[in-house]
Design a protein around this motif. Structure first.
Motif, PDB file in Angstrom:
ATOM      1  N   ASN A   1       0.066  34.755 -23.779  1.00  0.00           N
ATOM      2  CA  ASN A   1      -0.180  36.050 -23.505  1.00  0.00           C
ATOM      3  C   ASN A   1       0.828  37.210 -23.975  1.00  0.00           C
ATOM      4  OD1 ASN A   1      -2.412  35.251 -22.095  1.00  0.00           O
ATOM      5  ND2 ASN A   1      -1.769  35.576 -20.217  1.00  0.00           N
ATOM      6  N   GLU A   2       0.379  38.332 -24.362  1.00  0.00           N
ATOM      7  CA  GLU A   2       1.245  39.334 -25.192  1.00  0.00           C
ATOM      8  C   GLU A   2       2.214  39.662 -24.151  1.00  0.00           C
ATOM      9  OE1 GLU A   2      -0.133  42.988 -27.618  1.00  0.00           O
ATOM     10  OE2 GLU A   2      -0.762  43.044 -25.658  1.00  0.00           O
ATOM     11  N   GLU A   3       2.320  39.584 -22.758  1.00  0.00           N
ATOM     12  CA  GLU A   3       3.472  40.136 -21.839  1.00  0.00           C
ATOM     13  C   GLU A   3       4.367  38.695 -21.975  1.00  0.00           C
ATOM     14  OE1 GLU A   3       0.260  38.408 -19.020  1.00  0.00           O
ATOM     15  OE2 GLU A   3       0.400  39.453 -21.073  1.00  0.00           O
ATOM     16  N   CYS A   4       4.334  37.618 -22.520  1.00  0.00           N
ATOM     17  CA  CYS A   4       5.078  36.436 -22.166  1.00  0.00           C
ATOM     18  C   CYS A   4       6.293  36.646 -23.220  1.00  0.00           C
ATOM     19  CB  CYS A   4       4.498  35.061 -22.562  1.00  0.00           C
ATOM     20  SG  CYS A   4       3.168  34.947 -21.374  1.00  0.00           S
ATOM     21  N   GLN A   5       7.397  35.918 -22.894  1.00  0.00           N
ATOM     22  CA  GLN A   5       8.693  36.109 -23.911  1.00  0.00           C
ATOM     23  C   GLN A   5       8.205  35.556 -25.247  1.00  0.00           C
ATOM     24  OE1 GLN A   5      11.881  34.429 -21.723  1.00  0.00           O
ATOM     25  NE2 GLN A   5      12.044  36.319 -20.528  1.00  0.00           N
ATOM     26  N   SER A   6       7.629  34.408 -25.149  1.00  0.00           N
ATOM     27  CA  SER A   6       7.144  33.613 -26.366  1.00  0.00           C
ATOM     28  C   SER A   6       6.322  34.295 -27.370  1.00  0.00           C
ATOM     29  CB  SER A   6       6.559  32.125 -26.034  1.00  0.00           C
ATOM     30  OG  SER A   6       7.489  31.449 -25.197  1.00  0.00           O
ATOM     31  N   PHE A   7       5.653  35.207 -26.843  1.00  0.00           N
ATOM     32  CA  PHE A   7       4.906  36.033 -27.677  1.00  0.00           C
ATOM     33  C   PHE A   7       5.662  36.899 -28.893  1.00  0.00           C
ATOM     34  CE2 PHE A   7       2.655  39.644 -29.115  1.00  0.00           C
ATOM     35  CZ  PHE A   7       1.231  39.357 -29.518  1.00  0.00           C
ATOM     36  N   ALA A   8       6.554  37.417 -28.443  1.00  0.00           N
ATOM     37  CA  ALA A   8       7.479  38.105 -29.170  1.00  0.00           C
ATOM     38  C   ALA A   8       8.223  37.197 -30.411  1.00  0.00           C
ATOM     39  CB  ALA A   8       8.649  38.823 -28.595  1.00  0.00           C
ATOM     40  N   GLU A   9       8.532  35.963 -29.828  1.00  0.00           N
ATOM     41  CA  GLU A   9       9.054  35.044 -30.932  1.00  0.00           C
ATOM     42  C   GLU A   9       8.156  34.541 -31.602  1.00  0.00           C
ATOM     43  OE1 GLU A   9      10.874  30.669 -30.844  1.00  0.00           O
ATOM     44  OE2 GLU A   9      10.644  31.781 -28.781  1.00  0.00           O
ATOM     45  N   GLY A  10       6.777  34.162 -31.344  1.00  0.00           N
ATOM     46  CA  GLY A  10       6.030  33.586 -32.228  1.00  0.00           C
ATOM     47  C   GLY A  10       5.372  34.838 -32.935  1.00  0.00           C
ATOM     48  N   ASP A  11       5.275  35.912 -32.690  1.00  0.00           N
ATOM     49  CA  ASP A  11       4.792  37.101 -33.385  1.00  0.00           C
ATOM     50  C   ASP A  11       5.621  37.159 -34.716  1.00  0.00           C
ATOM     51  OD1 ASP A  11       2.946  38.895 -34.302  1.00  0.00           O
ATOM     52  OD2 ASP A  11       3.976  40.722 -33.021  1.00  0.00           O
ATOM     53  N   LYS A  12       7.090  37.440 -34.216  1.00  0.00           N
ATOM     54  CA  LYS A  12       7.932  37.532 -35.432  1.00  0.00           C
ATOM     55  C   LYS A  12       8.119  36.482 -36.505  1.00  0.00           C
ATOM     56  CE  LYS A  12      12.942  38.428 -35.896  1.00  0.00           C
ATOM     57  NZ  LYS A  12      14.231  38.383 -35.170  1.00  0.00           N
ATOM     58  N   GLN A  13       7.754  35.174 -35.948  1.00  0.00           N
ATOM     59  CA  GLN A  13       7.774  34.255 -37.075  1.00  0.00           C
ATOM     60  C   GLN A  13       6.651  33.806 -37.702  1.00  0.00           C
ATOM     61  OE1 GLN A  13      10.471  32.830 -37.621  1.00  0.00           O
ATOM     62  NE2 GLN A  13      11.714  33.752 -36.311  1.00  0.00           N
ATOM     63  N   GLY A  14       5.507  34.617 -37.366  1.00  0.00           N
ATOM     64  CA  GLY A  14       4.394  34.705 -37.928  1.00  0.00           C
ATOM     65  C   GLY A  14       3.340  33.381 -37.468  1.00  0.00           C
ATOM     66  N   TYR A  15       3.521  32.920 -36.173  1.00  0.00           N
ATOM     67  CA  TYR A  15       2.817  31.597 -35.811  1.00  0.00           C
ATOM     68  C   TYR A  15       1.452  31.958 -34.848  1.00  0.00           C
ATOM     69  CZ  TYR A  15       7.590  29.689 -36.456  1.00  0.00           C
ATOM     70  OH  TYR A  15       8.716  29.296 -37.073  1.00  0.00           O
ATOM     71  N   PHE A  16       0.917  33.177 -35.084  1.00  0.00           N
ATOM     72  CA  PHE A  16      -0.328  33.369 -34.555  1.00  0.00           C
ATOM     73  C   PHE A  16      -1.262  33.643 -35.565  1.00  0.00           C
ATOM     74  CE2 PHE A  16       2.317  35.087 -30.884  1.00  0.00           C
ATOM     75  CZ  PHE A  16       2.520  33.868 -30.123  1.00  0.00           C
ATOM     76  N   ILE A  17      -2.490  33.534 -35.220  1.00  0.00           N
ATOM     77  CA  ILE A  17      -3.768  33.931 -36.418  1.00  0.00           C
ATOM     78  C   ILE A  17      -3.582  35.399 -36.749  1.00  0.00           C
ATOM     79  CG2 ILE A  17      -5.995  34.175 -36.737  1.00  0.00           C
ATOM     80  CD1 ILE A  17      -6.410  31.142 -35.231  1.00  0.00           C
ATOM     81  N   LYS A  18      -3.482  35.471 -38.201  1.00  0.00           N
ATOM     82  CA  LYS A  18      -3.296  36.846 -38.749  1.00  0.00           C
ATOM     83  C   LYS A  18      -4.659  37.254 -39.492  1.00  0.00           C
ATOM     84  CE  LYS A  18       1.522  36.439 -39.003  1.00  0.00           C
ATOM     85  NZ  LYS A  18       1.885  37.590 -38.011  1.00  0.00           N
TER      86      LYS A  18
END
Length: 586
Positions: free
Chosen positions: A269-286
């Motif tokens: 979920n976007e409000e989770c701490q892990s979201f910022a980390e995963g987004d920065k590293q490119g780990y979510f579907i783009k």
């Protein structure tokens, strides 16, 4: 004969019998196993035990392509579509390709009885019992669109009582329908349409392809901490307000003989701490521009979806789970979702051929889970039969009916088995009770029906209904324990031979119509016949006895098959199953 799309070429390694004056084509291929003949836009497939017909090219004006043949023509030469038929022992592969048309479509007649394909809300057995409107044939959470979508365990593979198999190639952007043409309430055709439409994203630079194989054979035979444990959905850390010492809790459960699994999903979920980390590293579907695409799911309106086509993303996500496992001692995980219907509309899947999008996501999802051992479960399957995991039926409703209720339990079990997924987890006994709690009778009948399936799962606790129900469920679980050695033996056989643990009645009588349509009973191996009671208030049970002499265990009475019997004086405590008497050699 021509059409606005131009002439349609056919490239075939065939013996051409004749080309008629009007341009229609008559052709035939034969082998020692079967034969194929094309005439007047119909493909006839025959073998000694059965037949099938395919209406070819159903998307041009006038409903058919004009089939013509020109020696030496290839697909880039034609402004229409090319058809190629290749022979490989028991099979013929039919392949349409086009650079110019937006769609290709063939329809197979449903002669005899057909099985397989996708997990369904009603799970008809055989599939022609329920017509289906057209939908993209991808793995989906069918609870979100019950009328249209198929479920997570869906293979583009069907088999018939006439010993015919249909397998659609994974690179086909397939839209599937089962129409009822004569209005009798049953499907008459299985229609395959390939199209450049969402959710598929075929390359505009490559030909559009519809490819499938027709094959023949002799007959049709050949505990859990669940949701709401995380601090934030996707952070993969225990909520300290609810689980102050999760490691100690798990140790206490283990001391009592339990093994503990956690509910896991591929969303952050976007409000989770892990979201910022995963987004920065490119780990979510783009998308194609490299921008993270947001999706929604049942526990979050805005979330990133782990990109299982990205090995670095998989390593990041799985390492978080391994760290959690090491710090808490949890035994394993229950993996939820994984269907393509949770993907954003705009997506790119890395390191995969675009022609396999989007279903390859489900395949990569399951493949990424296997490092967690053999006690895991998932609810999706798409070309993942080789993985030793439990595959769970999608959530059932706490009702009796054929609309995702108790009467879909056995058909779903049989469907999973014939699609190559023998390690079936039938989900919660009594259903998921989303809208209502199951009645005492429904809960008991559900437990009894589940008793001889590969696994049992209680989420609604029996003692909610009192002492009497608790004792009845102890009887059920004792029966499951009694048959555990056989189930394990059949699981080993499934690994070695690919045979289902729970088998359809027609496994023993593949040419008997009463066996081919028996949808509320199953075989545990070849010598145990299980016939659960699945109708409310019923004291009569209709059973189909396969060939041989079968003993009803609770009464000791014998029944000879193949034949249909009506069993009377059924009580609430009745668990009806039969054992096959082994004929002694003289």
């Amino acid at each position: 004969m021509t059409s606005p799309g131009g002439l349609y070429a056919i490239i075939l390694a065939l013996r051409i019998l004749s080309v008629l004056a009007n341009g229609s084509l008559v052709m035939q291929m034969e082998s020692e196993y079967n034969a194929i003949r094309v005439e007047d836009n119909i493909l006839y497939f025959t073998h000694p035990k059965g037949k099938a017909s395919v209406f070819l090219g159903l998307t041009s004006p006038g409903n058919t392509y004009p089939i013509q043949w020109k020696e030496g023509m290839n697909c880039t030469d034609s402004k229409g579509a090319c058809l190629r038929i290749d022979q490989d022992e028991h099979c013929y592969r039919i392949t349409w390709t086009t650079q110019f048309l937006s769609e290709l479509k063939d329809c197979l007649t449903l002669d005899g009885h057909w099985y397989g394909g996708g997990e369904q809300i009603s799970q008809p057995w055989p599939i022609e019992k329920v017509p289906r409107t057209e939908t993209a044939y991808v793995t989906a959470d069918m609870l979100q669109n019950r009328e249209l979508w198929y479920g997570g365990v869906s293979e583009a593979y069907w088999i018939s009582s006439q010993g015919i198999a249909l397998k659609v190639a994974e690179e086909t952007p397939l839209f599937l329908s089962l129409p009822d043409k004569d209005g009798d309430g049953k499907a008459d055709l299985l229609c395959l349409r390939a199209a450049r439409e969402l959710p598929y994203q075929p390359s505009p630079h490559l030909p559009l392809t519809l490819s499938y194989s027709l094959c023949s054979g002799d007959n049709v035979k050949e505990i859990e901490i669940d949701d709401n444990w995380e601090t934030c959905y996707g952070d993969l850390t225990f909520n300290p307000g609810k689980f102050q010492d999760p490691k100690r809790l798990i140790e206490e459960l283990r001391d009592k003989g339990f093994r503990v699994t956690l509910w896991i999903h591929p969303f952050v979920n976007e409000e989770c701490q892990s979201f910022a980390e995963g987004d920065k590293q490119g780990y979510f579907i783009k998308d194609e521009m490299g921008i993270t695409q947001i999706t929604s799911w049942w526990q979050g309106s805005r979330a990133g979806l782990i990109d299982f086509s990205n090995p670095e993303a998989v390593s990041w996500w799985t390492q978080k789970l391994l760290d959690l496992q090491e710090s808490t001692g949890v035994d394993s995980f229950k993996f939820d979702a994984g269907e393509t219907s949770w993907m954003p509309k705009s997506y790119v899947l890395r390191n995969t051929d675009q022609c396999f999008w989007p279903n390859v996501y489900s395949k990569k999802f399951v493949g990424g889970l296997t490092k967690f051992g053999r006690m895991i479960e998932t609810r999706v399957g798409r070309g993942t039969q080789e993985y030793p995991v439990f595959v769970r039926m999608l959530d059932k409703d706490s009702v009796w009916s054929e609309e995702n209720g108790l009467r879909t339990l056995v058909p779903s079990l049989l469907h999973f088995g014939v699609m190559g997924y023998p390690f079936v987890l039938p989900d919660m006994i009594g259903g998921n009770s989303y809208d209502q709690q199951p009645s005492e009778e429904l809960f008991l009948r559900w437990a009894q029906a589940n008793a001889l399936m590969p696994a049992m799962q209680f989420s609604i606790l029996p003692w909610r209904y009192g002492v009497e129900m608790t004792e009845r469920c102890k009887t059920v679980t004792s029966l499951h324990k009694q048959f555990s050695p056989l189930i394990i033996s059949l699981a080993e056989e499934a690994v070695l031979k690919g045979t289902p643990i729970a088998r359809p009645t027609w496994w023993l009588c593949p040419e008997e119509d009463i066996c081919l349509t028996a949808d509320q009973q199953f075989l545990l191996g070849n010598e145990i016949l299980v016939t659960p009671i699945v109708h409310e208030g019923s004291n009569i049970l209709r059973v189909v006895i396969p060939p041989g002499n079968w003993k009803r265990v609770d009464t000791g009475y014998y029944y000879q098959g193949p034949q249909v019997y009506s069993l009377e004086n059924i009580t609430q405590d009745s668990i009806i199953y039969f054992t096959k008497e082994i004929e002694k050699e003289l």
